[in-house]
Design a protein around this motif. Structure first.
Motif, PDB file in Angstrom:
ATOM      1  N   ALA A 124     -71.246 -25.427 -42.058  1.00 57.38           N
ATOM      2  CA  ALA A 124     -71.600 -26.233 -42.948  1.00 57.38           C
ATOM      3  C   ALA A 124     -71.244 -28.007 -42.411  1.00 57.38           C
ATOM      4  CB  ALA A 124     -71.095 -26.104 -44.391  1.00 57.38           C
ATOM      5  N   THR A 125     -69.896 -27.676 -42.340  1.00 57.47           N
ATOM      6  CA  THR A 125     -69.147 -28.870 -41.736  1.00 57.47           C
ATOM      7  C   THR A 125     -68.045 -28.625 -40.650  1.00 57.47           C
ATOM      8  OG1 THR A 125     -69.355 -29.899 -44.082  1.00 57.47           O
ATOM      9  CG2 THR A 125     -68.013 -31.010 -42.710  1.00 57.47           C
ATOM     10  N   ILE A 126     -68.174 -29.508 -39.651  1.00 59.42           N
ATOM     11  CA  ILE A 126     -66.988 -29.417 -38.851  1.00 59.42           C
ATOM     12  C   ILE A 126     -65.769 -30.706 -39.017  1.00 59.42           C
ATOM     13  CG2 ILE A 126     -66.289 -29.689 -36.446  1.00 59.42           C
ATOM     14  CD1 ILE A 126     -68.894 -28.446 -35.728  1.00 59.42           C
ATOM     15  N   PHE A 127     -64.769 -30.423 -39.144  1.00 62.10           N
ATOM     16  CA  PHE A 127     -63.746 -31.474 -39.154  1.00 62.10           C
ATOM     17  C   PHE A 127     -62.800 -31.093 -38.232  1.00 62.10           C
ATOM     18  CE2 PHE A 127     -64.936 -31.281 -43.753  1.00 62.10           C
ATOM     19  CZ  PHE A 127     -65.082 -32.379 -44.174  1.00 62.10           C
ATOM     20  N   GLU A 128     -62.051 -32.279 -37.677  1.00 66.41           N
ATOM     21  CA  GLU A 128     -60.893 -31.825 -36.624  1.00 66.41           C
ATOM     22  C   GLU A 128     -59.856 -32.923 -36.886  1.00 66.41           C
ATOM     23  OE1 GLU A 128     -60.593 -33.414 -32.119  1.00 66.41           O
ATOM     24  OE2 GLU A 128     -61.940 -31.605 -32.407  1.00 66.41           O
ATOM     25  N   PHE A 129     -58.451 -32.295 -37.135  1.00 68.53           N
ATOM     26  CA  PHE A 129     -57.505 -33.083 -37.473  1.00 68.53           C
ATOM     27  C   PHE A 129     -56.575 -32.948 -36.298  1.00 68.53           C
ATOM     28  CE2 PHE A 129     -59.174 -31.300 -41.293  1.00 68.53           C
ATOM     29  CZ  PHE A 129     -59.107 -32.516 -42.419  1.00 68.53           C
ATOM     30  N   GLY A 130     -56.196 -34.292 -36.113  1.00 65.68           N
ATOM     31  CA  GLY A 130     -55.244 -34.291 -34.772  1.00 65.68           C
ATOM     32  C   GLY A 130     -53.892 -35.209 -34.851  1.00 65.68           C
ATOM     33  N   ARG A 131     -52.761 -35.090 -34.418  1.00 62.84           N
ATOM     34  CA  ARG A 131     -51.625 -36.246 -34.401  1.00 62.84           C
ATOM     35  C   ARG A 131     -51.077 -36.278 -32.948  1.00 62.84           C
ATOM     36  NH1 ARG A 131     -46.888 -35.696 -38.637  1.00 62.84           N
ATOM     37  NH2 ARG A 131     -45.565 -37.630 -37.894  1.00 62.84           N
ATOM     38  N   GLY A 132     -50.767 -37.470 -32.691  1.00 62.21           N
ATOM     39  CA  GLY A 132     -49.963 -37.605 -31.372  1.00 62.21           C
ATOM     40  C   GLY A 132     -50.975 -37.361 -30.209  1.00 62.21           C
ATOM     41  N   ASP A 133     -50.458 -37.378 -29.051  1.00 69.49           N
ATOM     42  CA  ASP A 133     -51.311 -37.132 -27.715  1.00 69.49           C
ATOM     43  C   ASP A 133     -51.026 -35.664 -27.179  1.00 69.49           C
ATOM     44  OD1 ASP A 133     -52.431 -37.405 -25.316  1.00 69.49           O
ATOM     45  OD2 ASP A 133     -51.663 -39.465 -24.782  1.00 69.49           O
ATOM     46  N   VAL A 134     -52.073 -35.169 -27.712  1.00 69.63           N
ATOM     47  CA  VAL A 134     -52.053 -33.581 -27.344  1.00 69.63           C
ATOM     48  C   VAL A 134     -52.183 -33.309 -25.882  1.00 69.63           C
ATOM     49  CG1 VAL A 134     -53.050 -31.446 -27.724  1.00 69.63           C
ATOM     50  CG2 VAL A 134     -53.116 -33.046 -29.613  1.00 69.63           C
ATOM     51  N   ALA A 135     -52.738 -34.077 -24.939  1.00 67.74           N
ATOM     52  CA  ALA A 135     -53.048 -33.871 -23.558  1.00 67.74           C
ATOM     53  C   ALA A 135     -51.736 -34.082 -23.033  1.00 67.74           C
ATOM     54  CB  ALA A 135     -54.228 -34.609 -23.044  1.00 67.74           C
ATOM     55  N   ALA A 136     -50.943 -35.359 -23.457  1.00 66.90           N
ATOM     56  CA  ALA A 136     -49.768 -35.664 -22.899  1.00 66.90           C
ATOM     57  C   ALA A 136     -48.834 -34.499 -23.227  1.00 66.90           C
ATOM     58  CB  ALA A 136     -49.328 -36.922 -23.351  1.00 66.90           C
ATOM     59  N   GLY A 137     -48.737 -34.079 -24.411  1.00 63.60           N
ATOM     60  CA  GLY A 137     -47.931 -32.891 -24.801  1.00 63.60           C
ATOM     61  C   GLY A 137     -47.986 -31.832 -23.810  1.00 63.60           C
ATOM     62  N   PHE A 138     -49.013 -31.293 -23.618  1.00 64.41           N
ATOM     63  CA  PHE A 138     -49.279 -30.279 -22.857  1.00 64.41           C
ATOM     64  C   PHE A 138     -48.653 -30.491 -21.268  1.00 64.41           C
ATOM     65  CE2 PHE A 138     -52.743 -28.612 -25.876  1.00 64.41           C
ATOM     66  CZ  PHE A 138     -51.934 -27.164 -26.244  1.00 64.41           C
ATOM     67  N   GLU A 139     -49.224 -31.755 -21.012  1.00 59.44           N
ATOM     68  CA  GLU A 139     -48.655 -32.332 -19.726  1.00 59.44           C
ATOM     69  C   GLU A 139     -47.317 -32.050 -19.287  1.00 59.44           C
ATOM     70  OE1 GLU A 139     -49.432 -33.326 -15.681  1.00 59.44           O
ATOM     71  OE2 GLU A 139     -50.895 -32.744 -17.364  1.00 59.44           O
ATOM     72  N   ALA A 140     -46.621 -32.378 -20.449  1.00 53.53           N
ATOM     73  CA  ALA A 140     -44.837 -32.603 -20.416  1.00 53.53           C
ATOM     74  C   ALA A 140     -44.382 -31.053 -20.764  1.00 53.53           C
ATOM     75  CB  ALA A 140     -44.457 -33.618 -21.418  1.00 53.53           C
ATOM     76  N   ALA A 141     -45.226 -30.182 -21.102  1.00 56.91           N
ATOM     77  CA  ALA A 141     -44.443 -28.990 -21.560  1.00 56.91           C
ATOM     78  C   ALA A 141     -44.079 -28.079 -20.667  1.00 56.91           C
ATOM     79  CB  ALA A 141     -45.532 -28.336 -22.520  1.00 56.91           C
ATOM     80  N   ASP A 142     -43.009 -27.429 -20.634  1.00 50.80           N
ATOM     81  CA  ASP A 142     -42.483 -26.438 -19.673  1.00 50.80           C
ATOM     82  C   ASP A 142     -43.108 -25.057 -19.796  1.00 50.80           C
ATOM     83  OD1 ASP A 142     -40.573 -28.144 -18.957  1.00 50.80           O
ATOM     84  OD2 ASP A 142     -39.156 -27.676 -20.537  1.00 50.80           O
ATOM     85  N   VAL A 143     -43.567 -24.573 -21.001  1.00 51.51           N
ATOM     86  CA  VAL A 143     -44.272 -23.341 -21.300  1.00 51.51           C
ATOM     87  C   VAL A 143     -45.214 -23.759 -22.319  1.00 51.51           C
ATOM     88  CG1 VAL A 143     -44.031 -21.061 -21.900  1.00 51.51           C
ATOM     89  CG2 VAL A 143     -42.176 -21.857 -20.803  1.00 51.51           C
TER      90      VAL A 143
END
Length: 222
Positions: free
Chosen positions: A191-210
């Motif tokens: 019926a509907t697609i919603f997307e909720f986000g906060r912050g820079d997810v791509a940068a968070g993955f880039e900086a993550a150790d694991v």
């Protein structure tokens, strides 16, 4: 419940609390009436002119309703009324803002009594009002329904898979994302697609150790 407050200790702490009721076996004043059958419940109350209702429900998870014949049920002595989805008002498709979120009154109405399709196992097809529960139950068994069974979509994965059986032919996906592509005019179970986000997810993955990736499913929550 009554509680006895313990005396304060010199160090400011309190002794273990003691209770007069918790942990004991209080007298159940209604116990004798219940075990001897004297207690009256809602089902024991009979008022003048009171009617009893029974609902006929779909044995199929997904099916077209080809026809409903209630004539035998209506002719049974003691039956006062039989209703089907044809007795429900026709409501135009669309959503109305009600409380926290928009609702489709058409969908709500169709959930009360199915009109053209049974959308889930146990979907109400017809309802009977009679002078006794036994007559109402007998009348439900006299209602003849012709179904055309359809393949069901019984979980989220099956309902959203390519080629999934469409439950609501008039439903179109409303994509609420800012960068959503143009909506396709195709029937969909989504019926509907919603997307909720906060912050820079791509940068968070880039900086993550694991990075640990999992898929979680849960029931609808408020």
């Amino acid at each position: 419940m009554e509680r006895t407050e313990p005396p304060a200790r010199p160090d400011g702490l309190t002794e273990e609390r003691s209770f007069r009721i918790i942990g004991t076996t209080p007298v159940r004043h209604d116990g004798i009436d219940k075990v001897t059958g004297r207690a009256r419940y809602g089902a024991d109350i009979q008022l003048p002119g009171m009617l009893h209702g029974k609902v006929l429900r779909s044995p199929h998870a997904h099916a077209h309703i080809r026809s409903i014949d209630t004539s035998r049920a209506e002719a049974l002595p003691g039956v006062k009324a039989v209703i089907t989805g044809a007795d429900m008002p026709e409501i135009a498709p669309g959503f109305e803002q009600v409380g926290e979120m928009p609702l489709s009154f058409k969908d709500l109405s169709d959930s009360v009594l199915a009109k053209t399709k049974a959308l889930f196992y146990g979907h109400a097809i017809a309802a009977v009002a009679a002078t006794s529960p036994h007559v109402a139950e007998q009348a439900v068994g006299l209602i003849d329904v012709e179904y055309e069974t359809l393949p069901p979509a019984i979980d989220l994965a099956a309902a959203t898979a390519p080629g999934a059986p469409i439950l609501h032919p008039d439903m179109r996906t409303r994509d609420m994302r800012p960068d959503a592509p143009k909506a396709e005019d195709e029937p969909s179970n989504v019926a509907t697609i919603f997307e909720f986000g906060r912050g820079d997810v791509a940068a968070g993955f880039e900086a993550a150790d694991v990075i640990v990736e999992r898929e979680f499913r849960t029931s609808a929550v408020h």
